[in-house]
Design a protein around this motif. Structure first.
Motif, PDB file in Angstrom:
ATOM      1  N   GLN A 243       0.828  -1.206   0.000  1.00 49.67           N
ATOM      2  CA  GLN A 243       0.000   0.000   0.000  1.00 49.67           C
ATOM      3  C   GLN A 243       0.866   1.260   0.000  1.00 49.67           C
ATOM      4  O   GLN A 243       0.552   2.244  -0.670  1.00 49.67           O
ATOM      5  CB  GLN A 243      -0.943   0.012   1.213  1.00 49.67           C
ATOM      6  CG  GLN A 243      -2.046  -1.009   1.145  1.00 49.67           C
ATOM      7  CD  GLN A 243      -3.094  -0.698   0.083  1.00 49.67           C
ATOM      8  OE1 GLN A 243      -3.132   0.356  -0.515  1.00 49.67           O
ATOM      9  NE2 GLN A 243      -3.963  -1.668  -0.154  1.00 49.67           N
TER      10      GLN A 243
ATOM     11  N   ARG B  70       2.285   1.778  -3.473  1.00 50.80           N
ATOM     12  CA  ARG B  70       1.204   2.234  -4.360  1.00 50.80           C
ATOM     13  C   ARG B  70       0.907   3.717  -4.122  1.00 50.80           C
ATOM     14  O   ARG B  70       0.751   4.487  -5.062  1.00 50.80           O
ATOM     15  CB  ARG B  70      -0.040   1.398  -4.102  1.00 50.80           C
ATOM     16  CG  ARG B  70      -1.193   1.723  -4.992  1.00 50.80           C
ATOM     17  CD  ARG B  70      -2.357   0.829  -4.662  1.00 50.80           C
ATOM     18  NE  ARG B  70      -3.420   0.999  -5.615  1.00 50.80           N
ATOM     19  CZ  ARG B  70      -4.676   0.713  -5.362  1.00 50.80           C
ATOM     20  NH1 ARG B  70      -5.021   0.227  -4.196  1.00 50.80           N
ATOM     21  NH2 ARG B  70      -5.591   0.896  -6.270  1.00 50.80           N
ATOM     22  N   ARG B  71       0.842   4.106  -2.866  1.00 51.29           N
ATOM     23  CA  ARG B  71       0.589   5.502  -2.509  1.00 51.29           C
ATOM     24  C   ARG B  71       1.685   6.410  -3.058  1.00 51.29           C
ATOM     25  O   ARG B  71       1.413   7.459  -3.626  1.00 51.29           O
ATOM     26  CB  ARG B  71       0.494   5.629  -0.981  1.00 51.29           C
ATOM     27  CG  ARG B  71       0.049   6.977  -0.484  1.00 51.29           C
ATOM     28  CD  ARG B  71      -0.117   6.993   1.043  1.00 51.29           C
ATOM     29  NE  ARG B  71      -1.102   6.013   1.503  1.00 51.29           N
ATOM     30  CZ  ARG B  71      -0.807   4.885   2.164  1.00 51.29           C
ATOM     31  NH1 ARG B  71       0.434   4.595   2.482  1.00 51.29           N
ATOM     32  NH2 ARG B  71      -1.767   4.059   2.536  1.00 51.29           N
TER      33      ARG B  71
ATOM     34  N   LEU C  19       1.328   6.811  -6.869  1.00 50.19           N
ATOM     35  CA  LEU C  19       0.233   7.721  -7.203  1.00 50.19           C
ATOM     36  C   LEU C  19       0.609   9.178  -6.926  1.00 50.19           C
ATOM     37  O   LEU C  19       0.346  10.065  -7.741  1.00 50.19           O
ATOM     38  CB  LEU C  19      -1.025   7.369  -6.421  1.00 50.19           C
ATOM     39  CG  LEU C  19      -1.825   6.198  -6.954  1.00 50.19           C
ATOM     40  CD1 LEU C  19      -2.880   5.784  -5.948  1.00 50.19           C
ATOM     41  CD2 LEU C  19      -2.454   6.548  -8.281  1.00 50.19           C
TER      42      LEU C  19
ATOM     43  N   ILE D  70      -5.051   8.241 -12.267  1.00 44.34           N
ATOM     44  CA  ILE D  70      -6.014   7.580 -11.389  1.00 44.34           C
ATOM     45  C   ILE D  70      -6.652   6.340 -12.011  1.00 44.34           C
ATOM     46  O   ILE D  70      -6.738   5.302 -11.367  1.00 44.34           O
ATOM     47  CB  ILE D  70      -7.107   8.581 -10.964  1.00 44.34           C
ATOM     48  CG1 ILE D  70      -6.480   9.663 -10.085  1.00 44.34           C
ATOM     49  CG2 ILE D  70      -8.246   7.894 -10.230  1.00 44.34           C
ATOM     50  CD1 ILE D  70      -7.392  10.832  -9.808  1.00 44.34           C
ATOM     51  N   VAL D  71      -7.079   6.441 -13.248  1.00 42.31           N
ATOM     52  CA  VAL D  71      -7.846   5.344 -13.838  1.00 42.31           C
ATOM     53  C   VAL D  71      -7.076   4.025 -13.881  1.00 42.31           C
ATOM     54  O   VAL D  71      -7.600   3.003 -13.443  1.00 42.31           O
ATOM     55  CB  VAL D  71      -8.389   5.726 -15.230  1.00 42.31           C
ATOM     56  CG1 VAL D  71      -9.005   4.521 -15.931  1.00 42.31           C
ATOM     57  CG2 VAL D  71      -9.421   6.835 -15.089  1.00 42.31           C
TER      58      VAL D  71
ATOM     59  N   GLU E  99      -4.845   2.875 -11.997  1.00 37.74           N
ATOM     60  CA  GLU E  99      -4.518   2.379 -10.662  1.00 37.74           C
ATOM     61  C   GLU E  99      -5.744   2.129  -9.791  1.00 37.74           C
ATOM     62  O   GLU E  99      -5.778   1.182  -9.020  1.00 37.74           O
ATOM     63  CB  GLU E  99      -3.605   3.400  -9.971  1.00 37.74           C
ATOM     64  CG  GLU E  99      -2.939   2.896  -8.738  1.00 37.74           C
ATOM     65  CD  GLU E  99      -1.847   1.875  -8.982  1.00 37.74           C
ATOM     66  OE1 GLU E  99      -1.685   0.999  -8.131  1.00 37.74           O
ATOM     67  OE2 GLU E  99      -1.165   1.954 -10.008  1.00 37.74           O
ATOM     68  N   LEU E 100      -6.766   2.972  -9.909  1.00 41.34           N
ATOM     69  CA  LEU E 100      -7.858   2.935  -8.938  1.00 41.34           C
ATOM     70  C   LEU E 100      -9.249   2.669  -9.493  1.00 41.34           C
ATOM     71  O   LEU E 100     -10.149   2.346  -8.736  1.00 41.34           O
ATOM     72  CB  LEU E 100      -7.911   4.274  -8.162  1.00 41.34           C
ATOM     73  CG  LEU E 100      -6.672   4.658  -7.386  1.00 41.34           C
ATOM     74  CD1 LEU E 100      -6.853   6.020  -6.758  1.00 41.34           C
ATOM     75  CD2 LEU E 100      -6.360   3.629  -6.326  1.00 41.34           C
ATOM     76  N   ALA E 101      -9.450   2.873 -10.779  1.00 39.81           N
ATOM     77  CA  ALA E 101     -10.831   2.802 -11.278  1.00 39.81           C
ATOM     78  C   ALA E 101     -10.875   2.216 -12.680  1.00 39.81           C
ATOM     79  O   ALA E 101      -9.868   2.122 -13.370  1.00 39.81           O
ATOM     80  CB  ALA E 101     -11.435   4.201 -11.290  1.00 39.81           C
ATOM     81  N   ASP E 102     -12.064   1.829 -13.098  1.00 48.19           N
ATOM     82  CA  ASP E 102     -12.270   1.359 -14.458  1.00 48.19           C
ATOM     83  C   ASP E 102     -12.503   2.519 -15.416  1.00 48.19           C
ATOM     84  O   ASP E 102     -12.328   2.389 -16.610  1.00 48.19           O
ATOM     85  CB  ASP E 102     -13.480   0.416 -14.523  1.00 48.19           C
ATOM     86  CG  ASP E 102     -13.235  -0.877 -13.755  1.00 48.19           C
ATOM     87  OD1 ASP E 102     -12.073  -1.310 -13.711  1.00 48.19           O
ATOM     88  OD2 ASP E 102     -14.202  -1.418 -13.206  1.00 48.19           O
TER      89      ASP E 102
ATOM     90  N   CYS F 202     -13.275   7.181 -15.456  1.00 52.12           N
ATOM     91  CA  CYS F 202     -13.412   8.409 -14.709  1.00 52.12           C
ATOM     92  C   CYS F 202     -13.782   9.513 -15.713  1.00 52.12           C
ATOM     93  O   CYS F 202     -13.368   9.490 -16.854  1.00 52.12           O
ATOM     94  CB  CYS F 202     -12.097   8.744 -14.019  1.00 52.12           C
ATOM     95  SG  CYS F 202     -12.181  10.131 -12.899  1.00 52.12           S
TER      96      CYS F 202
END
Length: 81
Positions: A39, A42-43, A46, A70-71, A73-76, A78
């Motif tokens: 974690q 990863r932080r 980012l 962001i997309v 790493e964190l989302a499908d 945005c």
């Protein structure tokens, strides 16, 4: 790895073969919980990627650059309006 409570954590595993007279007898290994380390890395990734947008002055350009950070790493997906 899935834990007893159903959550998932990152583990690092290592194993070595044990041989006797040239024959494989068994494998000996370890599994170490590295979730906090993972974690943290990863932080940092980012934050480093987001810091690259600090020179942008146009809001649309800044948001577009942040989407690319962001997309993956964190989302499908945005979007912004």
């Amino acid at each position: 790895m899935r834990t007893e409570d159903g959550s998932h954590r990152h583990y690092e595993t290592r194993a070595v073969p044990v041989r006797e007279d040239g024959h494989l007898v068994e494998w000996v290994g370890t599994a170490s919980d590295i979730e906090d380390q993972w974690q943290g890395q990863r932080r940092r990734r980012l934050l480093d990627a987001a810091a690259a947008t600090s020179g942008l002055t146009n809001v649309d350009d800044m948001l577009d650059a942040l989407l690319h950070v962001i997309v993956p790493e964190l989302a499908d997906g945005c979007g912004f309006h």
